[in-house]
Structures are given as structure tokens and as C-alpha cells.
Design a protein around this motif. Structure first.
Motif, short mmCIF file in Angstrom:
data_model
loop_
_atom_site.label_atom_id
_atom_site.label_comp_id
_atom_site.label_asym_id
_atom_site.label_seq_id
_atom_site.Cartn_x
_atom_site.Cartn_y
_atom_site.Cartn_z
N ASN A 166 9.85 -3.91 22.20
CA ASN A 166 10.29 -3.77 23.59
C ASN A 166 10.99 -2.44 23.77
N PRO A 167 10.84 -1.82 24.91
CA PRO A 167 11.57 -0.57 25.13
C PRO A 167 13.07 -0.85 25.26
N LEU A 168 13.84 0.16 24.95
CA LEU A 168 15.28 0.04 25.14
C LEU A 168 15.56 -0.23 26.62
N GLN A 169 16.41 -1.22 26.88
CA GLN A 169 16.66 -1.58 28.28
C GLN A 169 18.11 -1.39 28.65
N GLN A 170 18.82 -0.62 27.83
CA GLN A 170 20.23 -0.36 28.11
C GLN A 170 20.51 1.13 28.02
N VAL A 278 19.95 -1.63 32.12
CA VAL A 278 19.21 -0.98 33.21
C VAL A 278 18.95 -2.06 34.27
N PRO A 279 19.32 -1.82 35.52
CA PRO A 279 19.09 -2.86 36.52
C PRO A 279 17.60 -3.17 36.61
N PRO A 280 17.25 -4.44 36.73
CA PRO A 280 15.83 -4.79 36.79
C PRO A 280 15.18 -4.18 38.02
N PRO A 281 13.87 -4.00 37.99
CA PRO A 281 13.19 -3.38 39.12
C PRO A 281 13.39 -4.17 40.41
N TRP A 283 11.28 -5.01 42.57
CA TRP A 283 10.21 -5.97 42.83
C TRP A 283 10.23 -7.14 41.88
N GLU A 286 14.23 -10.90 38.48
CA GLU A 286 15.08 -11.05 37.30
C GLU A 286 16.54 -10.72 37.60
N ARG B 346 8.31 -7.41 27.18
CA ARG B 346 8.27 -6.48 28.32
C ARG B 346 6.88 -5.89 28.51
N TRP B 347 6.18 -5.71 27.41
CA TRP B 347 4.81 -5.19 27.51
C TRP B 347 3.88 -6.29 28.00
N TYR B 354 8.75 0.62 33.12
CA TYR B 354 9.85 0.82 34.06
C TYR B 354 11.13 1.26 33.34
N TYR B 355 11.38 0.67 32.15
CA TYR B 355 12.69 0.87 31.51
C TYR B 355 12.92 2.29 30.98
N LEU B 359 16.15 5.27 31.70
CA LEU B 359 17.16 5.59 30.69
C LEU B 359 17.67 7.00 30.96
#
Lengths: 324, 494
Positions: A166-170, A278-281, A283, A286, B346-347, B354-355, B359
Motif C-alpha cells: 500500500n502507498p504511504l497514507q500519512q 492524508v485526508p481521504p478523497p 469522492w 471513508e 488501496r490498489w 491518490y495518496y 504526500l
């Protein structure tokens, strides 16, 4: 290497002045193809016209420009081998001259075969090792992890889990404050400096962000977190190295910001990280917490070893701060 | 030899090297395949292409040839086909350094990426790699004592030495890009890359990692066969030879070799180069140096041509193996990136892209990031597309057309990443790695454009400066003639 192409080099080419190729009689019988043998009807270049390939039938095929005995005195450039060999060994039957391993006599052929085996095995082993290195932990890597690591490290280390799984989300902001001794000798505690925000500002609108802005602090913090437990205790050599590294970075940055005013000298520093989701999108429905998580490290005294050249030295209070 | 793309027998390329094949019709015309008897190794038969282009006389030649061939070898059983394929494969991997354009384009690509990176970071060089940067010389010393990575920067802790090494890295990448003494420069380029990157491993990112690996692999490839100063020098010497002009012996090569030998000896005597398994880097550097000397000796004093051919065969083998490893490495990069992504939630839910766009460290253009991520559907498409392309790419190597489509998609995506995520050098390195899969026909067309652009530039410059036009005519730079003018080998001058 295909000797025929060399032969074709010698052919007079339409549109090319004959002076470039002063061997008028070198045009082989299949010379009638020169006009089109590099272009097929659909405009793609090819060099394997059939006449050319089968010109082994044509005895006059051996380029005569190479038959010049004086060239033996010339510096070797790797080009003439086949022709030379053909001239001597294969003068009779108009078979195409052997290339590669077939051009060698038996003892050399054995050596070449040996080289082929060694190179093939080495290439396959290397690819296999790299595969096992990047593959998830499995039966083989559990049994032979040591051998794989010895092959891979240090020069073939790699990690391609870019934004995976998963990409970093913070956003992780590294912030620092310091106790400084000001020019008048007073000890003051500075405000918190958000070094990551400074990096972010330097990256904004920048087509060519520097590694010093994009990687230095970010990766130093990752390194620190990876080598420390939750109580901020280092786990061995790398842990203590990461601590010193982070300290040197923050001291350098604080001096660059002239923390505590001109001439102030950093005495000790405190680092904290502020991790916010990161605030969710828009659209997406979440919901994530918008409360940042703060990790505060203890105060670290700053010694001379933590100051880079160009940062303000402890003894020279009052001198010009040379922030780079 | 230049067009190794045209595998004359249509046998599967043993290297999995698909690029080289020009854009030939993917649908083979059947007749060719029956009447072709078993060939002795290296005897090429015609490809389907020729049906379209053949002239009357050519047809006659071919038919004649095939009959004779068939007569000569009809006694062989059809079951020898495997042997024949194997023999053909061996002849190919020993007989030529495959993918001259592909190896040249990655040489230029990685050397240029590293050069541009070094120039861009010139103002920050002290902070990144200098003895008094945050990752100080002492810290690096402690880490390298435990991992034994190679870096010439640890040979001394002074500013002067650092300046020398940095300048050396810039110069070697510039010369490798131009293809001047490619063999030697590829080694010096690797020394420069390893010296700087291993000095401060925590400064790098994925792009540095790719350059690091490829710099090592490039040493083993004959990457200066085309588009290099070496190639030009060889061609000029050959032309002069053909005109009967006397060509003096090469001076720069032996001088370079001697100087580097002295430097290597000094470093070895000072105990600067680590030993290790089978002598480690010491063996590697001395070995590379010795091979260059051997090559020169065999070319100059060899009584027989056989040692030279053997050296050539071994060099081809090593080149082809290295090219295979480079391609496998690129596939592994995409495969790992893709397969690990598939496992991420997420994928799966289509929001992953998006994330990174939000960043702080990867959003140099926040407004652009917001614009791109305004549409959930677009994000989903990009997210799924990225995974599909990365997972699928290695498999598409078995089909030229699909491979080229995916290649274009990946190069485009990397170009977008360069700007949107602010990762220009990472993207440039990845594009250079992708370029190893570009088709020969495309690379030559680009080479032709570049040559014409250069020709125009020079002629304009020449007119401006009112210099005497050079006697050498430009037509030879077009792709068609460039092929003809291209030498089979780059001079492996010592």
C-alpha cells in the motif's frame, strides 16, 4: 557478427561516391541487390536479403579489400578475423564463413565452450539470486537466506516495493526545537521548527527537487524508526548510527534557519514526529482520524561531533553564523 | 552484422531478446517453414519478409540456394531440429554482441541520468557526499566496515579528495555517454557511481538503485558498438585503411591503460581496495585491467588469429549474458512492483494513486495533484492500469506488438511521474532501463533524426563561423548508410 554485412560494406552504394570505396571489383554477383537490400517495401530496414544470405553460393563473395596483404601490418581492430580465416581454412567450398565458436579450432573451441558454460551458469545464478532476494520469504529463502544475502549484499541490494503493497497514507513531519546559547550568553529554548514543511516548501514548484530536500530527512527518519524500538532505544550499531545521523541533520538545519538568532549556538535538541493521515478523497465516503500522532524523542545534547563544518561552533559565540 | 534483429532462421532468440527484430510482419508465411531442411549451424534461411520484397532474380537465387542446401543436408533427420536450433543459438551468442542499439541507448541513458544528477546536485554535493555532510565520514566508515561496500571516497577524508572523486564521476559519466574508450569508461563510471552512492546510502532512492545496478552490469556489455566515439574512430581508421592511408598505432589506449594500472597498483599497495571472496574488488579491477592488456597484446602480437577470435567470442558471451541480466533485472523490477501492489487494499479499491499525490514530499504541484485526483474514476483507471502494466510487462515480451504498446505506456507513465511526483532522476533512470526493450527499427530512426539534427546544427554553426566545410559527407549518417558504415566491433583498445 555476420561476414556478409561486411561484404556489403564494400559494395558501391548508389548515392554514395565511389571514392569512399576504392575497390571497384569488389561487387559480388549479388550486388544487384544493393539498391534494396536495406529497405523492404514497407520502409523497414532489413539486412537479411536472401541473396545476401545465400551468397555463399557465390565464389567471389569474399571482400577483396581485405585480401590486401599490407593490412596485416595494420592495427588489429577485430574486423578481419573471419575473412582471414576464410581465406586460409575455407577457401574451397563456398559455405558461409563460420562465426563465433564455429570459427575456432578445436582447443579454442573447448575453451570457448567452457566460457559459455561458466557465463551461462553465472548469469542464471545471478538472476536466480536476485529473484530470491526480491521474492517474498519462502521455503528456499528460509533455508538458504545466508547464501542469498552474501551474494546480494552490498552491491546488488534492491527494493522495488514502491508504494506497495500500500502507498504511504500519512504525512510524517519531523520537527525539532533546541536549547541555544544566545550571543549574550543566555540559554533559550527555541520554537518548534517543522523541517519537513521546509523541505515541502523547497519542493513545491520545483522541477528538479534535490535529494537533500526529498530524501535526506525523510529517509533519515525512516532509518531512525526502523532501528529503534518504541521506547526510542537503538538496536545496535545501525541504531546508534541513525541517531547520530539524525542529530547532525537537525543541527545543520537549525543553524541554517539561524535558530535562536544570529550567533546562537545549539546546546541540545529535541526531535518529534507528527504523523497525520492524508485526508481521504472527496469522492470517497471513508472516514479517517484527523488527529495527528506525535512521537517525542528525549532531549539530545549536541557535541562537537554533531556539528558539520559550516554550522556554528560552540566556542565561537558571537561570530558570524555561516549557514550554508 | 548490425541488424541482429533479423534472426534469419526465425528461431526463438535464446536470449529472449525481442527488441532487435525490426518491425517485421508478425504473421509468417507458411511455405518457408516446410521446405527448409536442417541447416548447418549458422546457415541462414530466408524469412517470410522476402516474399513481399523479392525480385525475380532474388527468387531465383534463393530457390537455387535452397535446392542445393536441401540436397546437401537431406540425409539429416528432421529430429535434428533441436540440435540445429541449439547450434544456431550458440553460434549467435558467441558470434555477435546482440542488441548494439539497445546496449548503446542504455549506456547513453544511464550515463546521462547520472551526469545530470551530479550537475544538478553540484551545489549540494558537500551535504550529500562530502566528508563533513550530515552522514559524516566517520559514520560512513562505521557502516562500511560492517557491509564492505566499495567506495573510493573512504580512501581519504579530505576535501580535496572528495572534490577529485566528484569531478572524476562527472567526467567518467560524460565520456561514457559519448562512448570514448567505452570499455574503460564503463569501469570508471561504475567506480564513480559506487563511490558516491555507497558513501551515503541513505541519500538515494529507487532511481539511484537502478543506476547502481546498471552501472555494474554495463561494465560487462559491449555498449559502444554504435553511437559512440569509439565507433567513429574505428570507422575512420577503416576508411583510411581502405584508401591505403597509413593509420598510426593507437596511443591514447595504452597510455590510459598504463595510468590506470599505476593508480590501481598504488591503491592496492596502500591497502585501499577491499579483498573478500576470491579477492573481491581487487580481483575484479585487476582482472578487468589484465583483460584489456590481453586484448591489446592478442591484437598486436598474436601469431594466430585464434586467440583474438576466442577473446571476441568470450566478450560476446559476456555481453549477451549481461544484456540478458539487464533485461531480467528490468522485468524483476516491474514484477515485484506489480505483484506486491496487487496484494494491497488501496490498489484493490482503486485509490492508491491518490495518496502519493497528497504526500508533502511528492507533490511539487499541489494544484495539479488536486486536479488529477478530482475524479475517482480517473484515479481508479490509473491505479488499475499501473498494476496491470507492471504485472503484465514481463509476459508481453513474448509478443512484440503488445510489448511495444506496454513499453510506450510505461515510458509515458514515468514521464508523468517525473513531473507530478517530482522524481525526475528516478523517472529518467527507469526510462533508460525501459529503453533496453525498444525495437531496433525505432532506435535507428531516432538515431537518424539525431544525426540529421546534429548535421544541421553543425552546418549552421559552420556557416556562422565561416569555417571550411568538412570534407566528410553527411549522407553516411542516415540510418540506412549508418548501418553499412557501422563496424562489427568496437575497438577494445587497451
Amino acid at each position: 557478427m555476420d561476414a556478409y554485412d561486411k561484404g556489403s560494406n564494400a559494395r558501391p552504394v548508389p548515392g554514395e561516391p565511389a571514392a569512399a570505396v576504392p575497390v571497384p571489383d569488389s561487387s559480388p554477383p549479388d550486388g544487384h541487390e544493393t539498391a534494396d537490400d536495406h529497405k523492404t517495401s514497407d520502409g523497414h530496414e532489413t539486412s537479411d536479403s536472401p541473396g545476401q544470405k545465400l551468397s555463399g553460393e557465390a565464389p567471389a563473395r569474399i571482400p577483396q579489400q581485405y585480401g590486401d596483404p599490407q593490412r596485416d601490418d595494420q592495427r588489429y581492430d577485430g574486423r578481419y578475423d573471419d575473412e582471414q580465416y576464410v581465406d586460409t581454412a575455407l577457401a574451397g567450398p563456398p559455405l558461409p564463413p563460420p562465426t563465433g565458436i564455429a570459427a575456432l579450432s578445436l582447443p579454442y573451441q573447448i575453451a570457448a565452450a567452457l566460457a559459455l558454460a561458466v557465463v551461462a551458469v553465472a548469469a542464471c545464478v545471478h538472476v536466480g539470486m536476485v529473484f530470491l532476494h526480491v521474492a517474498p520469504s519462502n521455503t528456499v529463502t528460509k533455508q538458504h537466506g545466508q547464501a542469498i544475502d552474501e551474494w546480494i549484499y552490498p552491491e546488488f541490494e534492491q527494493n522495488w516495493k514502491l508504494f506497495a503493497p500500500n502507498p504511504l497514507q500519512q504525512n510524517i513531519a519531523v520537527q525539532v526545537r533546541a536549547d541555544v546559547r544566545a550571543a549574550d550568553g543566555e540559554i533559550r529554548t527555541t520554537r518548534w521548527y517543522d523541517l519537513s514543511a521546509l523541505d515541502g516548501a523547497a519542493i513545491d514548484g520545483n522541477l528538479l527537487p534535490s535529494h537533500t530536500q526529498q530524501n535526506e530527512l525523510r529517509r533519515a527518519w525512516d532509518f531512525f524508526v526502523a532501528t529503534h524500538d518504541n521506547a526510542n532505544r537503538p538496536n545496535g550499531l545501525r541504531g546508534s548510527l541513525s541517531e547520530k545521523y539524525l542529530r547532525r541533520i537537525v543541527v545543520l538545519r537549525l543553524d541554517r534557519e539561524q535558530a535562536g538568532g544570529r550567533g546562537a549556538v545549539v546546546q541540545q535538541v529535541q526531535v518529534r514526529s507528527r504523523t497525520s493521515n492524508v485526508p481521504p478523497p472527496k469522492w470517497s465516503q471513508e472516514q479517517v482520524s484527523d488527529k495527528p500522532i506525535v512521537r517525542v524523542l528525549p532531549w539530545w545534547p549536541v557535541s562537537e561531533a554533531d556539528r558539520a563544518a559550516g554550522t556554528r561552533p560552540a566556542e565561537s559565540t558571537g561570530t558570524e553564523a555561516s549557514a550554508r | 552484422m548490425s541488424d541482429l534483429g533479423h534472426d534469419p532462421t526465425g528461431n526463438p532468440d535464446p536470449l529472449g531478446n525481442h527488441e532487435p527484430t525490426g518491425d517485421r510482419d508478425p504473421k509468417p508465411t507458411p511455405p518457408d517453414n516446410h521446405d527448409r531442411g536442417p541447416n548447418p549451424a549458422g546457415v541462414p534461411a530466408s524469412t517470410p519478409d522476402h516474399h513481399r520484397t523479392s525480385t525475380l532474380s532474388r527468387d531465383r537465387t534463393r530457390t537455387l540456394g535452397r535446392e542445393r542446401l536441401a540436397g546437401r543436408i537431406s540425409r539429416f533427420d528432421r529430429s535434428h531440429r533441436v540440435d540445429r536450433t541449439l547450434a544456431h543459438a550458440i553460434t549467435r551468442v558467441t558470434g555477435e554482441a546482440l542488441g548494439p542499439y539497445q546496449s548503446a541507448v542504455i549506456r547513453i541513458g544511464f550515463a546521462a541520468t547520472w551526469l545530470l544528477f551530479l550537475l544538478r546536485e553540484f551545489p549540494h554535493r558537500e551535504e550529500l557526499y562530502g566528508p563533513d555532510g550530515p552522514w559524516s565520514w566517520d559514520l560512513a566508515q562505521q557502516l562500511i566496515a560492517s557491509n564492505h561496500a566499495f567506495t573510493a571516497l573512504m580512501w581519504a577524508d579530505g576535501q580535496v579528495w572528495f572534490g577529485i572523486v566528484y569531478a572524476f564521476a562527472v567526467l567518467s559519466s560524460f565520456l561514457l555517454m559519448l562512448g570514448w574508450r567505452t570499455r574503460t569508461m564503463s569501469v570508471l563510471f561504475m567506480v564513480g557511481v559506487l563511490s558516491l552512492q555507497n558513501r551515503s546510502i541513505f541519500m538515494g532512492d529507487g532511481g539511484d538503485n537502478v543506476i547502481h545496478l546498471m552501472a555494474i552490469y554495463l561494465v560487462l556489455t559491449r555498449c559502444g558498438q554504435v553511437w559512440s566515439l569509439d565507433e567513429r574512430r574505428e570507422r575512420r581508421a577503416r576508411d583510411a585503411c581502405a584508401r591505403g592511408a597509413w593509420v598510426g598505432p593507437d596511443r591514447a589506449g595504452p597510455v590510459l591503460w598504463t595510468v590506470l594500472g599505476l593508480v590501481l597498483a598504488a591503491a592496492t599497495l596502500a591497502g585501499k581496495i577491499d579483498g573478500g571472496f576470491l579477492g573481491g574488488w581487487r580481483t575484479i579491477y585487476w582482472g578487468l585491467w589484465a583483460v584489456q592488456g590481453l586484448w591489446w597484446l592478442a591484437g598486436r602480437y598474436g601469431r594466430s588469429v585464434q586467440p583474438r577470435i576466442l577473446l571476441d567470442v568470450v566478450a560476446n558471451l559476456v555481453h549477451n549474458a549481461a544484456l540478458f541480466v539487464i533485461m531480467a533485472e528490468a522485468c524483476l523490477i516491474y514484477a515485484t512492483a506489480g505483484w506486491y501492489k496487487i496484494q494491497g487494499t488501496r490498489w484493490q479499491d482503486g485509490t492508491a494513486v491518490y495518496y502519493p499525490l497528497h504526500l508533502d514530499y511528492f507533490s511539487p504541484w499541489p494544484a495539479l495533484s488536486d486536479l488529477l485526483s478530482a475524479s475517482g474514476t480517473l484515479m481508479l483507471l490509473v491505479t488499475y492500469g499501473t498494476v496491470i502494466v507492471q504485472v503484465a510487462f514481463p509476459f508481453t515480451l513474448f509478443n512484440r506488438r503488445v510489448k511495444n504498446v506496454l513499453l510506450a505506456a510505461m515510458i509515458t507513465e514515468h514521464a508523468v511521474i517525473a513531473v507530478v511526483l517530482g522524481l525526475p532522476f528516478f523517472s529518467l533512470a527507469m526510462i533508460a532501463a525501459d529503453a533496453v526493450f525498444l525495437p531496433t527499427s525505432f532506435l535507428r530512426r531516432v538515431g537518424g533524426w539525431a544525426a540529421r539534427a546534429r548535421g544541421r546544427l553543425f552546418s549552421r554553426l559552420g556557416r556562422t563561423l565561416r569555417t571550411v566545410p568538412r570534407p566528410r559527407k553527411e549522407p553516411e549518417r542516415t540510418p540506412e548508410t549508418a548501418e553499412r558504415a557501422e563496424p562489427p566491433h568496437v575497438g577494445f583498445t587497451a
